[in-house]
Design a protein around this motif. Sequence first.
Motif, PDB file in Angstrom:
ATOM      1  N   GLY A  83      -1.418  -5.083  -3.075  1.00  0.00           N
ATOM      2  CA  GLY A  83      -1.788  -4.108  -1.828  1.00  0.00           C
ATOM      3  C   GLY A  83      -2.748  -3.120  -2.171  1.00  0.00           C
ATOM      4  O   GLY A  83      -3.091  -2.335  -1.485  1.00  0.00           O
ATOM      5  N   ARG A 124       2.704   3.690  -0.191  1.00  0.00           N
ATOM      6  CA  ARG A 124       3.197   2.949  -1.260  1.00  0.00           C
ATOM      7  C   ARG A 124       2.136   3.331  -2.475  1.00  0.00           C
ATOM      8  O   ARG A 124       2.385   3.695  -3.634  1.00  0.00           O
ATOM      9  CB  ARG A 124       3.506   1.678  -1.309  1.00  0.00           C
ATOM     10  CG  ARG A 124       3.620   0.826  -2.472  1.00  0.00           C
ATOM     11  CD  ARG A 124       4.917   0.865  -3.260  1.00  0.00           C
ATOM     12  NE  ARG A 124       4.823  -0.037  -4.187  1.00  0.00           N
ATOM     13  CZ  ARG A 124       4.365   0.201  -5.488  1.00  0.00           C
ATOM     14  NH1 ARG A 124       3.956   1.532  -5.872  1.00  0.00           N
ATOM     15  NH2 ARG A 124       4.707  -0.610  -6.465  1.00  0.00           N
ATOM     16  N   HIS A 125       0.888   3.264  -2.146  1.00  0.00           N
ATOM     17  CA  HIS A 125      -0.232   3.192  -3.343  1.00  0.00           C
ATOM     18  C   HIS A 125      -0.792   4.577  -3.115  1.00  0.00           C
ATOM     19  O   HIS A 125      -1.378   4.723  -4.412  1.00  0.00           O
ATOM     20  CB  HIS A 125      -1.045   2.001  -2.717  1.00  0.00           C
ATOM     21  CG  HIS A 125      -0.444   0.573  -3.055  1.00  0.00           C
ATOM     22  ND1 HIS A 125       0.206   0.070  -4.438  1.00  0.00           N
ATOM     23  CD2 HIS A 125      -0.181  -0.372  -2.368  1.00  0.00           C
ATOM     24  CE1 HIS A 125       0.666  -1.114  -4.243  1.00  0.00           C
ATOM     25  NE2 HIS A 125       0.632  -1.517  -2.772  1.00  0.00           N
ATOM     26  N   LEU A 160       3.954 -10.703  10.247  1.00  0.00           N
ATOM     27  CA  LEU A 160       4.347  -9.235  10.432  1.00  0.00           C
ATOM     28  C   LEU A 160       5.734  -9.169  10.936  1.00  0.00           C
ATOM     29  O   LEU A 160       6.259 -10.087  11.427  1.00  0.00           O
ATOM     30  CB  LEU A 160       3.549  -8.744  11.638  1.00  0.00           C
ATOM     31  CG  LEU A 160       2.179  -8.659  11.423  1.00  0.00           C
ATOM     32  CD1 LEU A 160       1.070  -8.272  12.879  1.00  0.00           C
ATOM     33  CD2 LEU A 160       1.863  -7.342  10.487  1.00  0.00           C
ATOM     34  N   ASN A 161       6.495  -8.022  10.103  1.00  0.00           N
ATOM     35  CA  ASN A 161       7.879  -7.985  10.499  1.00  0.00           C
ATOM     36  C   ASN A 161       8.193  -7.522  11.974  1.00  0.00           C
ATOM     37  O   ASN A 161       7.609  -6.559  12.592  1.00  0.00           O
ATOM     38  CB  ASN A 161       8.150  -6.668   9.545  1.00  0.00           C
ATOM     39  CG  ASN A 161       9.775  -6.653   9.418  1.00  0.00           C
ATOM     40  OD1 ASN A 161      10.412  -7.119  10.550  1.00  0.00           O
ATOM     41  ND2 ASN A 161      10.260  -6.403   8.494  1.00  0.00           N
ATOM     42  N   ASP A 211       3.650   1.740  11.196  1.00  0.00           N
ATOM     43  CA  ASP A 211       4.851   1.780  10.200  1.00  0.00           C
ATOM     44  C   ASP A 211       4.143   0.766   9.204  1.00  0.00           C
ATOM     45  O   ASP A 211       4.337   1.111   7.847  1.00  0.00           O
ATOM     46  CB  ASP A 211       5.964   1.869  10.620  1.00  0.00           C
ATOM     47  CG  ASP A 211       6.326   2.818  11.507  1.00  0.00           C
ATOM     48  OD1 ASP A 211       5.505   3.979  11.540  1.00  0.00           O
ATOM     49  OD2 ASP A 211       7.345   2.750  12.214  1.00  0.00           O
ATOM     50  N   GLN A 212       3.963  -0.634   9.482  1.00  0.00           N
ATOM     51  CA  GLN A 212       3.697  -1.515   8.557  1.00  0.00           C
ATOM     52  C   GLN A 212       2.297  -1.152   7.910  1.00  0.00           C
ATOM     53  O   GLN A 212       2.060  -1.698   6.482  1.00  0.00           O
ATOM     54  CB  GLN A 212       3.765  -2.897   9.309  1.00  0.00           C
ATOM     55  CG  GLN A 212       5.073  -3.277  10.050  1.00  0.00           C
ATOM     56  CD  GLN A 212       5.095  -4.782  10.401  1.00  0.00           C
ATOM     57  OE1 GLN A 212       4.664  -5.684   9.738  1.00  0.00           O
ATOM     58  NE2 GLN A 212       5.620  -5.066  11.480  1.00  0.00           N
ATOM     59  N   ILE A 213       1.380  -0.657   8.505  1.00  0.00           N
ATOM     60  CA  ILE A 213       0.098  -0.512   7.818  1.00  0.00           C
ATOM     61  C   ILE A 213       0.405   0.833   6.909  1.00  0.00           C
ATOM     62  O   ILE A 213      -0.005   1.105   5.659  1.00  0.00           O
ATOM     63  CB  ILE A 213      -0.994  -0.114   8.659  1.00  0.00           C
ATOM     64  CG1 ILE A 213      -1.182  -1.544   9.570  1.00  0.00           C
ATOM     65  CG2 ILE A 213      -2.437  -0.043   7.787  1.00  0.00           C
ATOM     66  CD1 ILE A 213      -2.240  -1.398  10.823  1.00  0.00           C
ATOM     67  N   MET A 256      -3.141  -7.564  10.306  1.00  0.00           N
ATOM     68  CA  MET A 256      -2.951  -8.296   8.850  1.00  0.00           C
ATOM     69  C   MET A 256      -4.126  -7.775   8.221  1.00  0.00           C
ATOM     70  O   MET A 256      -3.989  -7.244   6.801  1.00  0.00           O
ATOM     71  CB  MET A 256      -3.020  -9.681   8.845  1.00  0.00           C
ATOM     72  CG  MET A 256      -1.570 -10.162   9.140  1.00  0.00           C
ATOM     73  SD  MET A 256      -0.149  -9.528   8.308  1.00  0.00           S
ATOM     74  CE  MET A 256      -0.487 -10.821   6.851  1.00  0.00           C
ATOM     75  N   LEU A 296       9.493  -4.039  12.965  1.00  0.00           N
ATOM     76  CA  LEU A 296       8.810  -2.615  12.660  1.00  0.00           C
ATOM     77  C   LEU A 296       7.664  -2.457  13.386  1.00  0.00           C
ATOM     78  O   LEU A 296       6.997  -3.391  13.865  1.00  0.00           O
ATOM     79  CB  LEU A 296       8.470  -2.639  11.119  1.00  0.00           C
ATOM     80  CG  LEU A 296       9.692  -2.589  10.264  1.00  0.00           C
ATOM     81  CD1 LEU A 296       9.405  -2.781   8.794  1.00  0.00           C
ATOM     82  CD2 LEU A 296      10.556  -1.491  10.354  1.00  0.00           C
ATOM     83  N   GLU A 312       2.803   2.094   5.553  1.00  0.00           N
ATOM     84  CA  GLU A 312       3.931   1.759   4.287  1.00  0.00           C
ATOM     85  C   GLU A 312       2.836   1.458   3.439  1.00  0.00           C
ATOM     86  O   GLU A 312       3.455   2.076   1.902  1.00  0.00           O
ATOM     87  CB  GLU A 312       4.670   0.660   4.831  1.00  0.00           C
ATOM     88  CG  GLU A 312       5.499   0.217   3.795  1.00  0.00           C
ATOM     89  CD  GLU A 312       6.556  -1.112   4.576  1.00  0.00           C
ATOM     90  OE1 GLU A 312       7.774  -0.892   4.281  1.00  0.00           O
ATOM     91  OE2 GLU A 312       5.904  -1.811   5.059  1.00  0.00           O
ATOM     92  N   THR A 313       2.014   0.687   3.241  1.00  0.00           N
ATOM     93  CA  THR A 313       1.195   0.313   2.157  1.00  0.00           C
ATOM     94  C   THR A 313       0.313   1.339   1.742  1.00  0.00           C
ATOM     95  O   THR A 313       0.198   1.522   0.462  1.00  0.00           O
ATOM     96  CB  THR A 313       0.719  -1.105   2.360  1.00  0.00           C
ATOM     97  OG1 THR A 313      -0.252  -1.507   1.162  1.00  0.00           O
ATOM     98  CG2 THR A 313      -0.710  -0.891   3.653  1.00  0.00           C
ATOM     99  N   MET A 363      -3.974  -4.126   7.341  1.00  0.00           N
ATOM    100  CA  MET A 363      -3.149  -4.161   6.259  1.00  0.00           C
ATOM    101  C   MET A 363      -3.543  -4.347   4.897  1.00  0.00           C
ATOM    102  O   MET A 363      -3.527  -3.419   4.074  1.00  0.00           O
ATOM    103  CB  MET A 363      -1.967  -4.645   6.493  1.00  0.00           C
ATOM    104  CG  MET A 363      -0.484  -4.231   6.192  1.00  0.00           C
ATOM    105  SD  MET A 363       0.898  -4.988   7.300  1.00  0.00           S
ATOM    106  CE  MET A 363       0.774  -6.380   6.473  1.00  0.00           C
TER     107      MET A 363
END
Lengths: 314, 330
Positions: B89, B119-120, B103-104, B111-113, B164, B107, B115-116, B167
């Motif tokens: 990621g 995280r990083h 994709l979830n 938020d899904q984008i 995707m 969610l 999130e990564t 993301m």
Amino acid sequence: MLSFIGHRLLVAIPTILLISVLVFFLQKLLPGDPVLALAGEDRNPEILEYLREKYRLNDPLYLQYFHWIGNALRGDLGISLRTQQPVLTLLAQKLPVTLQLATMALIIAVVIGIPAGILSAYHKGTWIDWLANVVALSGLSVPNFWLGIMMILLVSVKLGWLPASGYQPFSEDPLQSIRTMLMPAFVLGTGLAATLMRHTRSAMLGVLQSDYVRTARAKGLSEKVVVIRHALRNALVPVVTVITLLFGELLAGAVLTEQIFTIPGFGKLVVDAVFNRDYAVVQGIVLCTAIAFVLMNILSDALYRVLNPKMSDR
Amino acid sequence: MNTPLLDVRGLSIRIAGTPRDLVEDVSFTLSAGETLCVVGESGCGKSLTALALMGLLASPPLKVTGGTATLDGQDLLTLPRDQLQSLRGRRMAMIFQEPMTSLNPALRIGDQIAETVQRHQGVSAKEARARALEMLKRVRIPAPESRLDAYPHNLSGGMRQRVMIAMGLANDPALLLADEPTTALDVTIQAQILDLMRSLQSESGSAMILITHDLGVVAEMADKVAVMYAGRIVEMGPAAQIFEDPQHPYTIGLMSSMPALGERTERLVTIPGVVPQANHMPAGCRFAERCPFADATCMKTPPMQDVSTNHHVACWHAPLEAQTEVRASA
């Protein structure tokens, strides 16, 4: 969402009316004469006749039904033949007891069942999965009355940690109330936990295989975030349905458990009423739990929509 | 020559408990900004190779049985899980074939984008959301502000694949793995997505491994091509050379089974036979059963040989001379 709930409530009305018909007429099919039970030793025909007139037992059945349902709609479920108290009052007394027991049992079931289901799905095929399954299976197979008695022997008699029986209203002494309810709630909850664990496990197994969980991993998210945020959220959709239905079941009263721990809830009330042929009370309880069941079904559908964004658009 | 960004050597994958590797001795290198297309029929091990690099093989039963894959000087195949997670990621990202299910559903897109990013990059939720919006703009999703709060089911397949991609690129990865990113999409959408990927790649300078079975996509996108058959790379080289001068009988077969515009002459050429099953991999050259040139030497595994400096082929009979005859007889 509100219009959805409103619609569902409207649709529920015929269901509840149908239940009321069934409740009323099935009960009339039962053998035994309530008047005889009421009159006790005194079998004087005049008194029996007087009682029959008083409780309208000489009317045709359909008139009896209309009379009963008419009163019920106005909030009058009749008078208990046994205690001469209004049935609604009796129900109102017992409802908080059953509600508290059901809530505590459900909390215990959720706290045990869902994490166990997650763990066993995540560690599928390992000793953790095996252990969770064995525990769940024993939770399902051990009868509540046996577990109840064993717990009383161990926890109350031998260790003296918790009271063996009795009931303390929550409003009077919350802590003591929780203490008295803890064992019966545990006995009920462990059985349900097994059911929840099985449902959570199978839902999680499916979700953990899904493409979006792989995507979550590809983003570098930690396993905890992948499992809780991405997998569990989706796996919970079917599990929540099960939880609400279990709650509906609990509201009907846990007859055996309430007997063992002498808890004055619906379960005990209904047993006493049946033995005494106290029709009005039995009808009241069954109607009440049937309505609770219907409401839980509606709640379950509503939660399903909240958890599943695909549904909430419609 | 510079050290390559990604250096894969001898990668082998098998199902635990089976005698032969599903992916055997796969080696290639990739430099920054380069696009490698991995081509082959379904089940030839293209996706497994990519998943192994990401550390996403379904294990068990799949496991890496040998090889190294070095990115930024670290071997992806032996990296501890937490270090691999911090690379995924951030330094390498993957886009999957099925935008409908990748994709979830529960969610929101934003938020899904975000999130990564969070995280990083360790930024605040607000900054991550701003980055998500920026990414949605970059992948040219119309009305990006309102899409942030949309759920995947509100979007079409093409839009989901854009999400995707957004993301995947949100943390400017050095390496992007795209597993058949356009296969599930309509043809017109396919071209748009490929265009988008190419322009984003030239903006960011990241390297890309593009897995496909579509030679049209290869012609459009590839700098380098690796042709895989039954778990092995059978031919590898610059895209132009592979198209103009294919050396492996399988590559030649692939090329001649591609319909071309123009005068309609004969029926489309097909390669006789079927791909060997994973549990019945033949010894020696895995293409021998279907190959018009196969003889006794093909019972031994052919090594990679150089056709030219960058063009390699695993065939005992390479270099093949009279290719026109081959086409006719195939």
